[in-house]
Design a protein around this motif. Structure first.
Motif, PDB file in Angstrom:
ATOM      1  N   ILE A 210       0.852  -1.189   0.000  1.00 37.02           N
ATOM      2  CA  ILE A 210       0.000   0.000   0.000  1.00 37.02           C
ATOM      3  C   ILE A 210       0.889   1.242   0.000  1.00 37.02           C
ATOM      4  O   ILE A 210       1.625   1.490   0.950  1.00 37.02           O
ATOM      5  CB  ILE A 210      -0.935   0.007   1.226  1.00 37.02           C
ATOM      6  N   ASP A 211       0.816   2.025  -1.088  1.00 34.52           N
ATOM      7  CA  ASP A 211       1.680   3.209  -1.205  1.00 34.52           C
ATOM      8  C   ASP A 211       1.286   4.297  -0.226  1.00 34.52           C
ATOM      9  O   ASP A 211       2.120   4.918   0.408  1.00 34.52           O
ATOM     10  CB  ASP A 211       1.620   3.771  -2.633  1.00 34.52           C
ATOM     11  N   ASN A 216      -5.914   4.209   1.797  1.00 35.20           N
ATOM     12  CA  ASN A 216      -6.335   2.808   1.865  1.00 35.20           C
ATOM     13  C   ASN A 216      -6.012   2.281   3.261  1.00 35.20           C
ATOM     14  O   ASN A 216      -5.079   1.529   3.465  1.00 35.20           O
ATOM     15  CB  ASN A 216      -5.585   2.008   0.788  1.00 35.20           C
ATOM     16  N   PRO A 217      -6.787   2.732   4.249  1.00 36.67           N
ATOM     17  CA  PRO A 217      -6.441   2.402   5.635  1.00 36.67           C
ATOM     18  C   PRO A 217      -6.517   0.898   5.935  1.00 36.67           C
ATOM     19  O   PRO A 217      -5.861   0.433   6.847  1.00 36.67           O
ATOM     20  CB  PRO A 217      -7.449   3.181   6.477  1.00 36.67           C
ATOM     21  N   ARG A 218      -7.309   0.154   5.191  1.00 31.24           N
ATOM     22  CA  ARG A 218      -7.353  -1.282   5.488  1.00 31.24           C
ATOM     23  C   ARG A 218      -7.509  -2.088   4.203  1.00 31.24           C
ATOM     24  O   ARG A 218      -8.293  -1.713   3.318  1.00 31.24           O
ATOM     25  CB  ARG A 218      -8.523  -1.596   6.425  1.00 31.24           C
ATOM     26  N   PHE A 219      -6.747  -3.179   4.133  1.00 32.32           N
ATOM     27  CA  PHE A 219      -6.837  -4.070   2.989  1.00 32.32           C
ATOM     28  C   PHE A 219      -6.725  -5.489   3.513  1.00 32.32           C
ATOM     29  O   PHE A 219      -5.736  -5.844   4.123  1.00 32.32           O
ATOM     30  CB  PHE A 219      -5.704  -3.774   1.984  1.00 32.32           C
ATOM     31  N   THR A 220      -7.753  -6.303   3.301  1.00 34.64           N
ATOM     32  CA  THR A 220      -7.651  -7.717   3.671  1.00 34.64           C
ATOM     33  C   THR A 220      -7.847  -8.547   2.409  1.00 34.64           C
ATOM     34  O   THR A 220      -8.552  -8.127   1.484  1.00 34.64           O
ATOM     35  CB  THR A 220      -8.712  -8.133   4.705  1.00 34.64           C
ATOM     36  N   ALA A 221      -7.190  -9.716   2.380  1.00 29.99           N
ATOM     37  CA  ALA A 221      -7.302 -10.583   1.201  1.00 29.99           C
ATOM     38  C   ALA A 221      -7.269 -12.047   1.635  1.00 29.99           C
ATOM     39  O   ALA A 221      -6.653 -12.398   2.650  1.00 29.99           O
ATOM     40  CB  ALA A 221      -6.168 -10.282   0.223  1.00 29.99           C
ATOM     41  N   ARG A 222      -7.982 -12.861   0.864  1.00 29.61           N
ATOM     42  CA  ARG A 222      -7.931 -14.314   1.065  1.00 29.61           C
ATOM     43  C   ARG A 222      -7.698 -15.002  -0.274  1.00 29.61           C
ATOM     44  O   ARG A 222      -7.956 -14.431  -1.342  1.00 29.61           O
ATOM     45  CB  ARG A 222      -9.242 -14.821   1.687  1.00 29.61           C
ATOM     46  N   TRP A 223      -7.248 -16.246  -0.184  1.00 30.11           N
ATOM     47  CA  TRP A 223      -6.869 -17.037  -1.368  1.00 30.11           C
ATOM     48  C   TRP A 223      -7.721 -18.297  -1.390  1.00 30.11           C
ATOM     49  O   TRP A 223      -7.897 -18.955  -0.371  1.00 30.11           O
ATOM     50  CB  TRP A 223      -5.387 -17.371  -1.269  1.00 30.11           C
ATOM     51  N   PHE A 224      -8.260 -18.613  -2.569  1.00 26.91           N
ATOM     52  CA  PHE A 224      -9.108 -19.805  -2.721  1.00 26.91           C
ATOM     53  C   PHE A 224      -8.567 -20.661  -3.850  1.00 26.91           C
ATOM     54  O   PHE A 224      -8.173 -20.127  -4.893  1.00 26.91           O
ATOM     55  CB  PHE A 224     -10.551 -19.410  -3.060  1.00 26.91           C
ATOM     56  N   ASP A 397      -3.707  -8.967   5.963  1.00 23.09           N
ATOM     57  CA  ASP A 397      -4.416  -7.840   6.582  1.00 23.09           C
ATOM     58  C   ASP A 397      -3.369  -6.817   6.984  1.00 23.09           C
ATOM     59  O   ASP A 397      -2.488  -7.107   7.801  1.00 23.09           O
ATOM     60  CB  ASP A 397      -5.198  -8.356   7.813  1.00 23.09           C
ATOM     61  N   ASN A 398      -3.435  -5.615   6.430  1.00 21.26           N
ATOM     62  CA  ASN A 398      -2.388  -4.629   6.688  1.00 21.26           C
ATOM     63  C   ASN A 398      -2.500  -4.027   8.089  1.00 21.26           C
ATOM     64  O   ASN A 398      -1.570  -3.420   8.574  1.00 21.26           O
ATOM     65  CB  ASN A 398      -2.441  -3.508   5.652  1.00 21.26           C
ATOM     66  N   ASP A 399      -3.649  -4.164   8.741  1.00 13.77           N
ATOM     67  CA  ASP A 399      -3.826  -3.456  10.010  1.00 13.77           C
ATOM     68  C   ASP A 399      -4.770  -4.236  10.919  1.00 13.77           C
ATOM     69  O   ASP A 399      -5.896  -3.832  11.150  1.00 13.77           O
ATOM     70  CB  ASP A 399      -4.384  -2.050   9.735  1.00 13.77           C
ATOM     71  N   PRO A 400      -4.291  -5.415  11.410  1.00 14.81           N
ATOM     72  CA  PRO A 400      -5.215  -6.289  12.150  1.00 14.81           C
ATOM     73  C   PRO A 400      -5.510  -5.842  13.579  1.00 14.81           C
ATOM     74  O   PRO A 400      -6.392  -6.417  14.210  1.00 14.81           O
ATOM     75  CB  PRO A 400      -4.487  -7.634  12.140  1.00 14.81           C
ATOM     76  N   GLN A 401      -4.794  -4.849  14.059  1.00  9.72           N
ATOM     77  CA  GLN A 401      -4.995  -4.464  15.466  1.00  9.72           C
ATOM     78  C   GLN A 401      -6.377  -3.865  15.665  1.00  9.72           C
ATOM     79  O   GLN A 401      -6.800  -2.992  14.919  1.00  9.72           O
ATOM     80  CB  GLN A 401      -3.944  -3.407  15.886  1.00  9.72           C
ATOM     81  N   PRO A 402      -7.099  -4.338  16.702  1.00  5.38           N
ATOM     82  CA  PRO A 402      -8.362  -3.665  17.012  1.00  5.38           C
ATOM     83  C   PRO A 402      -8.082  -2.239  17.461  1.00  5.38           C
ATOM     84  O   PRO A 402      -7.071  -1.987  18.113  1.00  5.38           O
ATOM     85  CB  PRO A 402      -8.949  -4.514  18.145  1.00  5.38           C
ATOM     86  N   ARG A 403      -8.946  -1.332  17.088  1.00  6.89           N
ATOM     87  CA  ARG A 403      -8.674   0.059  17.509  1.00  6.89           C
ATOM     88  C   ARG A 403      -9.682   0.488  18.566  1.00  6.89           C
ATOM     89  O   ARG A 403     -10.795  -0.048  18.623  1.00  6.89           O
ATOM     90  CB  ARG A 403      -8.658   1.006  16.328  1.00  6.89           C
ATOM     91  N   PRO A 404      -9.248   1.423  19.400  1.00 10.41           N
ATOM     92  CA  PRO A 404     -10.135   1.852  20.495  1.00 10.41           C
ATOM     93  C   PRO A 404     -11.365   2.565  19.940  1.00 10.41           C
ATOM     94  O   PRO A 404     -11.296   3.189  18.875  1.00 10.41           O
ATOM     95  CB  PRO A 404      -9.270   2.821  21.292  1.00 10.41           C
ATOM     96  N   PRO A 405     -12.473   2.446  20.645  1.00 10.21           N
ATOM     97  CA  PRO A 405     -13.686   3.120  20.159  1.00 10.21           C
ATOM     98  C   PRO A 405     -13.566   4.635  20.252  1.00 10.21           C
ATOM     99  O   PRO A 405     -12.807   5.164  21.074  1.00 10.21           O
ATOM    100  CB  PRO A 405     -14.768   2.601  21.093  1.00 10.21           C
ATOM    101  N   VAL A 406     -14.305   5.320  19.416  1.00 13.68           N
ATOM    102  CA  VAL A 406     -14.402   6.785  19.502  1.00 13.68           C
ATOM    103  C   VAL A 406     -15.203   7.120  20.750  1.00 13.68           C
ATOM    104  O   VAL A 406     -16.225   6.484  21.037  1.00 13.68           O
ATOM    105  CB  VAL A 406     -15.090   7.335  18.233  1.00 13.68           C
TER     106      VAL A 406
END
Lengths: 814, 360
Positions: A210-211, A216-224, A397-406
């Motif tokens: 991700i440049d 692009n704050p989050r990108f997840t991918a799976r392979w089938f 997943d580029n950013d798997p950490q759960p983030r704190p709620p607003v």
């Protein structure tokens, strides 16, 4: 968004009937624009089983079928043109007497010599979806009894919910289920999303770079692997159709299904067309091109975000995939993407390419940070179940950490004051909890934790709206208007309204014409279409409405032309609207003194009037007379009289007066006592009249209405009525031809002094008695002496008039 | 009986006879001359009174005067009778056909949307609202950004915009939006900001005016239309006050019995936001095509002024609050008069316009 209620029930219990559900949703801010009931208008459409399908004896493209409709008529013959029929299928059969959507009545008919006892129906014929290609297949086995009502079986009630732009989270079945649960007190059931992972790690197959993480704050991918991509199951196709989407193939249908279910747009790539599984999220390079899956080649630039392989773009991020990596029936290996892209960036790109999609719409409105991961698991669950694919282990997943709620800080008292209701801290917590908000604290200042899908709630005012929704807008007390009032200011629009009423009283009809006119309107009116003073629209709907009018003339001539097209030449019209000009750097021009936003563009109120045709004979036997300049002056004078402004003086306009639509010899100005023009009037130039298709000699006038209103004295004091008879005197004034009669009247009026009560021109004579090149004007003057018998003052005034006419105009007085 | 008595009696009788025989004003005047003239017979008789014996004179004098008065009266009476006869003749001759048509006096007609906006002004005036006007050619800042609608915000879809072209760019064949962000206002909401910037609290204004949108034209959509926006800013005006105000406005415009519905809506410049409906005026609430079978018609949008907008208008949102609302006079006029096509409002055709009267 289309919400099939049957589908909604997967996620929440609904005990309400569709109308009640719609009313509740609407009252909670999810406005239901319409309720569609597919099946409500079907009668006598029943399940039939195809027993035989044979060629029609007289037509190559038609079939003669034998259908078993059970207790509804046994075995009947129906002629059908669809090409997807197979013996054993269960199909919707409309019996003779059935009524389909659009009031289509089914009758027994002869088709190419063979009797057909009904009709087999496609999805579009039933109003179930857009598919017109084949008969809507209901099933194959014994799962449905023949003869059953199809309405009971696949009839569907669909709510069309107008989800507001700030509630992207509600653009999904689960999102709306959350809203429903909040007011019914029910529980939301999330769909199954367990994934049976097998084989090697996804990370060894797919890499994502991700440049610009901000875009692009989050990108997840799976392979089938081992995908068997065919049609998706009937239940999924029916739901997609009911939701307004067209089934394509199992893989694509799953992505669309999950998008509609959860609100997460996804894209599936044929992994064999993504070299090395290497994906890059980057800006497009100027000059790059991409053929999207709609087979349109798109020119890209660096303002756009793309998904690329190692060399070239393979998809427009968040909008549409590329054709090169499109999933087909031959696809066996798939990369699935579930990501969040920057809303404004996606919106900007989609608009510039004219490519708004269901996906781009959801990205624009924002996607909760936790959603991509949940959605990709849900999709993997479905893909494995439907296509038999093997799901690779783990997830990219580029950013798997759960983030704190607003967290939002909310004052109970401030909220109560804003909403005008009684509130306590506990009540606030009770109201917010069903919507997924956690409330901490007990004093006036509370901390509210916002659920991750509610991107729209960031401030105390947003929380106040949630409280109002939960409390129920219907339970807000309507407090009768009571207020501290501001000091009085006069209404700037009221004088204009008085002008309107006066003009209507004088027999003119009001029209409101478009401020936006076209180049042709200007040209037809003799006005230059290319001058820099024009205010033009960059993106007009049509050339006809692309320029803000610089003058009322095109509107007036157009209004008259419209009436003449309908053989109504005897009209008097007025339009009190604005005219516009671009005058950068100039001080505010006096004729455009109204308003500006400070951009060099000015706008001013202008009164336009036009009259044409005949003064209609008022009694049998009288002759008609054409509406002329004198009539228009009469209207203008009467308007001044009614407003209390001094009557204007009229004089000829200069040749370049800015009214090229008028007859050059019949073009005048409306002037104040100091000779300053604030309006104009004249007869239409014959050439202009012809260009607009006008007959006769129309007369128009245009007045800067604010300047006319400025002439009305604020202080309107009256004089007592004198107890003396008025004195009438006539004068015959002979002048050279070429002296304007307006000057004769002006000199007479200004020299007569305060006793003059009336001045009227009652005759004009040219001929032997005055000689060649001379004219005689007969004036009637009425004087009002202050005391009875004060004839000396009258004679004095009359002598002054005589003297002034001789002195200023070289007139002979007879 | 003296001779004089006899003569007076005969004269009295003859006068009566001659007058009843007189068939015209001239004949009566001749009789007057003959009897009462300077040398008339009665005049002559009275001159001879002095010749009568002194003892008879008073009685004879009374009798003579009596006769004179009577004759005079008979003459006047007969004259009046004859003149009345002449007038009757004239009146009979002057009879007109009262079924004849009027001389036509041309009466003009006001535009129905303008009339509705006048009515709105009057209603709001009664509640202490003043009119505040702003320009139609606006800036992106006032029309959007200061109203809490940033560039590329999805809510911009609610207002498709006509952009003013950069001066000279169209003529040069390279049309582009004006670099200074000039647009045609898509709503009257920018006037909220202009009012806040110009006025001190308490503010109570309505802002009627023309708006423009990039909108394909059909029976219910126009690219030019009118709006009336309202704004209240003070310290305590709440959502409950907004609700009460809107309900009162609906009653003023649509009658005391109107049904109303106050529900959540969405605008970026209000929070909370409100949509306000009235019971369908066509079907009364049963559901019909006009209300898309919902039984309700939305007549305005409203809400509590967003804190960001208050701040942009120069007010501290911790201290001040208020509400704003906006309505469409075109659509309200369509409802009022049963006009089915909004395009008619921009037609000059007098067959449309002349149907609108002042009303009661």
């Amino acid at each position: 968004m289309r919400v099939p209620i049957r589908w909604l029930r997967d996620y929440v219990d609904v005990d309400l009937d569709p109308q009640q559900l719609a009313d509740e949703l609407t009252m909670r801010g999810m406005e239901v624009a319409s309720i569609e009931v597919a099946g409500a208008d079907w009668t006598d459409v029943v399940v039939g089983r195809l027993l035989a399908v044979e060629r029609h004896p007289n037509a190559d493209t038609l079939w003669l079928t034998l259908v078993d409709v059970g207790h509804r008529g046994g075995e009947i013959e129906i002629v059908c043109g669809a090409q997807n029929l197979q013996i054993g299928q269960l199909v919707p059969a409309a019996l003779v007497g059935a009524v389909l959507p659009g009031d289509r009545k089914i009758e027994r008919s002869k088709i190419r010599g063979v009797v057909s006892n009904g009709m087999l129906c496609s999805a579009i014929e039933l109003g179930l979806g857009a598919d017109a290609d084949g008969i809507h297949i209901l099933g194959h086995g014994d799962e449905i009894p023949v003869g059953a009502s199809v309405a009971d079986l696949v009839g569907e009630t669909v709510l069309d919910v107008d989800v507001k732009p700030n509630r992207g989270d509600a653009l999904s079945m689960v999102g709306l289920a959350r809203e429903v649960a909040a007011f019914t007190g029910g529980e939301v059931r999330l769909p199954p999303h367990d994934v049976n992972e097998v084989g090697e790690a996804t990370a060894s197959r797919v890499t994502v770079q991700i440049d610009e993480p901000a875009l692009n704050p989050r990108f997840t991918a799976r392979w089938f692997e081992g995908v068997a991509n065919g049609p998706s199951p009937d239940w999924m196709q029916q739901r997609l159709l009911a939701a307004g989407m067209r089934p394509i193939s199992a893989i694509v249908d799953v992505t669309n299904y999950v998008m509609h279910e959860l609100g997460q747009p996804m894209h599936a790539y044929d992994a064999d067309h993504v070299p090395n599984g290497a994906m890059v999220v980057r800006r497009a390079r100027d000059g790059e091109r991409l053929v999207t899956i709609d087979h349109v080649e798109r020119a890209l630039d660096e303002r756009m975000l793309v998904i690329a392989d190692e060399e070239r773009p393979i998809g427009l991020a968040g909008i549409m995939g590329g054709a090169s990596s499109e999933v087909t029936d031959a696809t066996t290996r798939v990369i699935l993407e579930s990501a969040i892209f920057d809303g404004p960036k996606i919106r900007n790109t989609a608009r510039r390419l004219g490519l708004r999609s269901e996906a781009s719409m959801r990205h624009e409105k924002g996607i909760g940070a936790d959603l991509p991961r949940f959605a990709i698991d849900r999709a993997a669950h479905l893909i494995a179940e439907i296509t038999g694919a093997r799901v690779a282990s783990g997830i990219v997943d580029n950013d798997p950490q759960p983030r704190p709620p607003v967290r939002v800080s909310v004052s109970v008292a401030r909220t109560a004051r804003l909403l005008g209701i009684e509130l306590a801290a506990e009540r606030l917590g009770t109201l917010l909890a069903p919507l997924g908000f956690d409330v901490h604290g007990a004093d006036d200042t509370l901390t509210v934790e916002v659920p991750s899908h509610r991107l729209d709630v960031t401030s105390a005012a947003d929380v106040a709206e949630e409280i109002a929704r939960a409390h129920g807008y219907e339970n807000i007390p309507g407090r009768l208007p009571a207020a501290v009032l501001p000091p009085y200011r006069s209404d700037p629009s009221e004088p204009r309204h008085r002008v309107r009423r006066i003009l209507a009283g004088l027999g003119l009809d009001e029209m409101v014409s478009h401020a936006l006119i076209g180049r042709d309107d200007l040209v037809r009116s003799g006005l230059a279409p290319d001058v820099p003073e024009l205010v033009r629209v960059h993106n007009p709907l049509s050339e006809e409405h692309s320029i803000l009018r610089p003058s009322m003339a095109p509107s007036l001539l157009g209004g008259l032309a419209e009436n003449m097209r309908w053989r109504q030449p005897d009209v008097r019209l007025f339009d009190l609207g604005k005219i516009y000009a671009y005058r950068p750097g100039n001080p505010t021009p006096r004729d455009l003194q109204s308003e500006t936003a400070g951009t060099g563009r000015y706008e001013a109120w202008e009164l336009g009037m036009i009259g044409s045709g005949e003064i209609v004979p008022t009694a049998p036997g009288e002759t008609a007379r054409a509406f002329d300049i004198g009539d228009m002056k009469g209207i203008i004078d009467a308007l001044h009289d009614a407003l209390g402004a001094p009557r204007p003086a009229y004089r000829a306009a200069e040749a370049d007066s800015g009214h090229p639509h008028r007859h050059p010899g019949r073009n005048g100005l409306v002037c104040d006592a100091a000779g300053r023009a604030y309006g104009s009037l004249g007869e239409t130039h014959p050439g202009i009249a012809a260009a607009w298709g006008l007959s006769g000699r129309p007369v128009d006038a245009s007045i800067a209405i604010d300047r006319l209103l400025d002439l009305v004295p604020a202080d309107r004091r009256v004089s007592p009525v004198p107890a003396a008879q008025p004195v009438d005197r006539d004068l015959a004034v002979v002048t050279d031809e070429g002296i304007a009669v307006g000057d004769v009247l002006r000199v007479a009026r200004t020299s007569a002094g305060p006793l003059l009560a009336g001045l009227r021109l009652f005759d004009v004579y040219r001929g032997d008695q005055v000689g060649e090149g001379r004219v005689s004007y007969a004036l009637a003057l009425r004087f009002q002496p202050e005391s009875p018998g004060d004839t000396t003052a009258v004679e004095k005034a009359l002598n002054k008039v005589r003297g002034a006419l001789r002195h200023h105009l070289g007139a002979d007085i007879r | 009986m003296t001779q004089m008595e006899a003569e007076l009696g005969a004269l009295r009788a003859a006068a009566a006879e001659r007058l009843s025989a007189a068939d015209g004003v001239d004949a009566v005047e001749a009789i007057r001359h003959d009897l009462l003239g300077r040398s008339g017979r009665l005049t002559a008789l009275m001159k001879n009174l002095g010749l009568a014996p002194a003892g008879e004179r008073p009685a004879l004098g009374r009798l003579a005067n009596e006769v004179r008065t009577e004759v005079q009266g008979a003459i006047d009476g007969r004259l009046a009778e004859l003149r009345a006869g002449d007038l009757d003749e004239r009146l009979a001759a002057e009879e007109l056909d009262m079924s004849a048509p009027a001389r036509s006096i041309r009466v003009g007609h006001l535009h129905p949307v303008q009339t509705l906006m006048r009515d709105l002004r009057q209603v709001f005036h009664a509640f202490g609202f003043e009119v505040f006007e702003g320009p139609e050619i606006e800036t992106d800042a006032y029309n959007f950004e200061l109203l809490n609608i940033p560039p590329d915000h999805p809510s911009r879809d609610l207002w498709d915009t006509l952009y003013v072209a950069e001066p000279g760019s169209i003529e040069a064949g390279d049309s582009r939006p004006a670099a200074d962000g000039t647009i045609l206002r898509t709503h009257t909401s920018p006037v909220q900001l202009r009012a806040m910037q110009a006025l001190d609290a308490p503010i109570r204004v309505i802002t009627p005016g023309r708006c423009f949108r990039y909108e394909a034209v059909d029976a219910s959509h126009a690219f030019e239309f009118f709006q009336v926006e309202g704004l209240v800013v003070d310290r305590d005006t709440s959502l409950a006050d907004l609700k009460g105000m809107l309900e009162e406005i609906a009653r003023a415009l649509y009658g005391r019995d109107v049904r109303t519905r106050f529900r959540p809506g969405y605008y970026p410049f209000t929070e909370p936001s409100v949509a306000f409906d009235i019971g369908c005026l066509v079907c009364g609430g049963d559901g019909c095509p006009a209300c898309k079978r919902t039984g309700w018609m939305t007549i305005l949008g409203a809400g509590m002024v967003h804190p960001v907008v208050l701040r942009n208008g120069g007010f501290d949102p911790d201290e001040f609050q208020g509400y704003a609302f906006g309505m469409g006079p075109d659509r309200m006029t369509m409802l009022r008069h049963g006009v089915s096509d909004i395009r008619l409002f921009f037609s000059a055709d007098v067959r449309f316009g002349s149907q609108f009267a002042e009303g009661r």
